[in-house]
Design an enzyme around this catalytic site. Sequence first.
Site, mmCIF file in Angstrom:
data_model
loop_
_atom_site.group_PDB
_atom_site.id
_atom_site.type_symbol
_atom_site.label_atom_id
_atom_site.label_comp_id
_atom_site.label_asym_id
_atom_site.label_seq_id
_atom_site.Cartn_x
_atom_site.Cartn_y
_atom_site.Cartn_z
ATOM 1 N N ASP A 19 1.030 -1.466 -0.500
ATOM 2 C CA ASP A 19 0.045 -0.209 -0.321
ATOM 3 C C ASP A 19 0.343 1.558 -0.188
ATOM 4 O O ASP A 19 1.991 1.018 -0.326
ATOM 5 C CB ASP A 19 -0.873 -0.187 1.461
ATOM 6 C CG ASP A 19 -0.452 0.139 2.805
ATOM 7 O OD1 ASP A 19 0.965 0.148 2.612
ATOM 8 O OD2 ASP A 19 -1.232 0.454 3.461
ATOM 9 N N SER A 20 0.299 2.813 0.082
ATOM 10 C CA SER A 20 1.183 3.671 -0.139
ATOM 11 C C SER A 20 1.623 4.380 0.875
ATOM 12 O O SER A 20 2.375 5.422 0.844
ATOM 13 C CB SER A 20 0.366 4.365 -1.510
ATOM 14 O OG SER A 20 -0.649 4.694 -1.118
ATOM 15 N N GLY A 21 0.638 4.158 2.155
ATOM 16 C CA GLY A 21 0.811 5.079 3.318
ATOM 17 C C GLY A 21 -0.758 5.506 3.378
ATOM 18 O O GLY A 21 -0.544 6.424 4.438
ATOM 19 N N GLY A 22 -1.032 6.085 2.249
ATOM 20 C CA GLY A 22 -2.541 7.119 2.051
ATOM 21 C C GLY A 22 -2.960 6.324 2.952
ATOM 22 O O GLY A 22 -4.451 6.892 3.980
ATOM 23 N N ASP A 49 -2.469 8.365 -2.189
ATOM 24 C CA ASP A 49 -4.330 8.838 -1.830
ATOM 25 C C ASP A 49 -4.836 8.894 -0.567
ATOM 26 O O ASP A 49 -3.680 9.163 0.701
ATOM 27 C CB ASP A 49 -5.405 8.054 -2.411
ATOM 28 C CG ASP A 49 -5.129 6.919 -1.524
ATOM 29 O OD1 ASP A 49 -3.902 6.229 -0.931
ATOM 30 O OD2 ASP A 49 -6.406 6.448 -1.408
ATOM 31 N N GLY A 85 -11.203 3.714 0.468
ATOM 32 C CA GLY A 85 -12.345 4.544 1.308
ATOM 33 C C GLY A 85 -13.266 3.992 1.373
ATOM 34 O O GLY A 85 -14.480 4.377 2.021
ATOM 35 N N ASP A 138 -7.892 -8.173 0.509
ATOM 36 C CA ASP A 138 -6.984 -7.770 1.845
ATOM 37 C C ASP A 138 -8.161 -6.749 3.183
ATOM 38 O O ASP A 138 -8.554 -6.530 3.067
ATOM 39 C CB ASP A 138 -5.679 -7.146 1.571
ATOM 40 C CG ASP A 138 -5.982 -5.286 2.039
ATOM 41 O OD1 ASP A 138 -5.586 -5.492 3.040
ATOM 42 O OD2 ASP A 138 -5.954 -4.736 1.282
ATOM 43 N N HIS A 194 -4.994 -21.022 10.810
ATOM 44 C CA HIS A 194 -6.672 -21.348 10.280
ATOM 45 C C HIS A 194 -7.511 -19.895 9.721
ATOM 46 O O HIS A 194 -8.345 -20.300 8.869
ATOM 47 C CB HIS A 194 -7.087 -22.051 11.723
ATOM 48 C CG HIS A 194 -8.557 -22.252 11.514
ATOM 49 N ND1 HIS A 194 -8.894 -22.643 10.375
ATOM 50 C CD2 HIS A 194 -9.421 -20.921 11.067
ATOM 51 C CE1 HIS A 194 -10.719 -22.815 10.238
ATOM 52 N NE2 HIS A 194 -10.565 -21.902 10.976
#
Length: 376
Positions: A92-95, A146, A221, A271, A340
């Site tokens: 991910d980008s850190g957004g 973003d 979002g 995810d 599990h």
Amino acid sequence: MKFTLSHQDNKSKARAGVVKTDHGEIQTPIFMPVGTAGSVKAVHQRELLYDVKAEIILGNTYHLYLRPGLDILEKAGGLHKFNGWSKPILTDSGGYQVFSLAGTRKIKEDGVMFKSHIDGSKHHFTPENVMDIQRTIGADIIMAFDECTPYPCEYGYARNSMEMTHRWLKRCIDRFDSTESKYGYSQTLFPIVQGSVYKDLRKQSAEFIASTNQEGNAIGGLSVGEPAEMMYEMTELVTDILPTDKPRYLMGVGTPANILECIALGVDMFDCVMPTRNARNGMLFTSEGIINIRNEKWKDDFSAIDPAIGGHVSTFYSKAYLRHLVISKEILAAQIASIHNLSFYLWLVKEAREHILAGDFAVWKDQMVKKVSTRL
């Protein structure tokens, strides 16, 4: 990266496909375990590979940038070499941290000033340096920078935030296109649709993201506190606009029922921290429903955790034994429960794929949504 659409369901918008990367193929729909700081909590890479049967995992740009830091990751030859995971990785980008660490950040047109949650030191993220950071981490799929708006969110804020995310995306693409992969394999950039829960904004954002013609697209979002029906409405609106020949990734979703419903709306990739986070608190997701393993009723249930899904952990250990470990606060409890739950999530999306290919997904999905939502 190459995406091949293998089959489209007749009675829903569900699809089965294959994403090809330099680190291997991903059969979609797929769930991606979250390895925030370079590790899926309590799970060895070997277990991810052979027990969970994960095909791609996530890393978190913000956390990896702070610790172990880019110097170490670059010396190691990227995150794949550092953590020993040979299959695809998405970062991910850190957004999302812009959203979740709202008390310690300042958002401006140029980028975001963060305060580290570790030592309070200040750091500046821009669309350009987030591309550079993700080049150094070395994920196969990297995300545009973003802003993830909270829920509820006023219309004006959502619009301004979305427009800034679009301006940031142009800068991300410019930087990504003018730089090279560091480790000899290709990387691809996914832009992110925003717009909170406003139909006109979601439509505008989806159209803009589609127009950038990247190799895959993400929906961000959502799953930030809005009702599930609202999430499904926004997801369907966006998937109807995004191109059919590119994979669609719904970020941070969700419960097993959420995943099944969104597969039916045309989403390919998911995810969420839920399977591992809830595992550590004694909540198990199974093919028959949800178990709170702390409950007294499981103390003398010597049946396997979930024989239907196969795999070592789910078929070898009993519910009674796992309950004993949880109550005793044994570390092994978190390991067993995490493996599990992840195995179940991967089993669920694999089953979904098989039913899409068989042509009976819609009927199976309606039955499974009821099952996986039942508290046992």
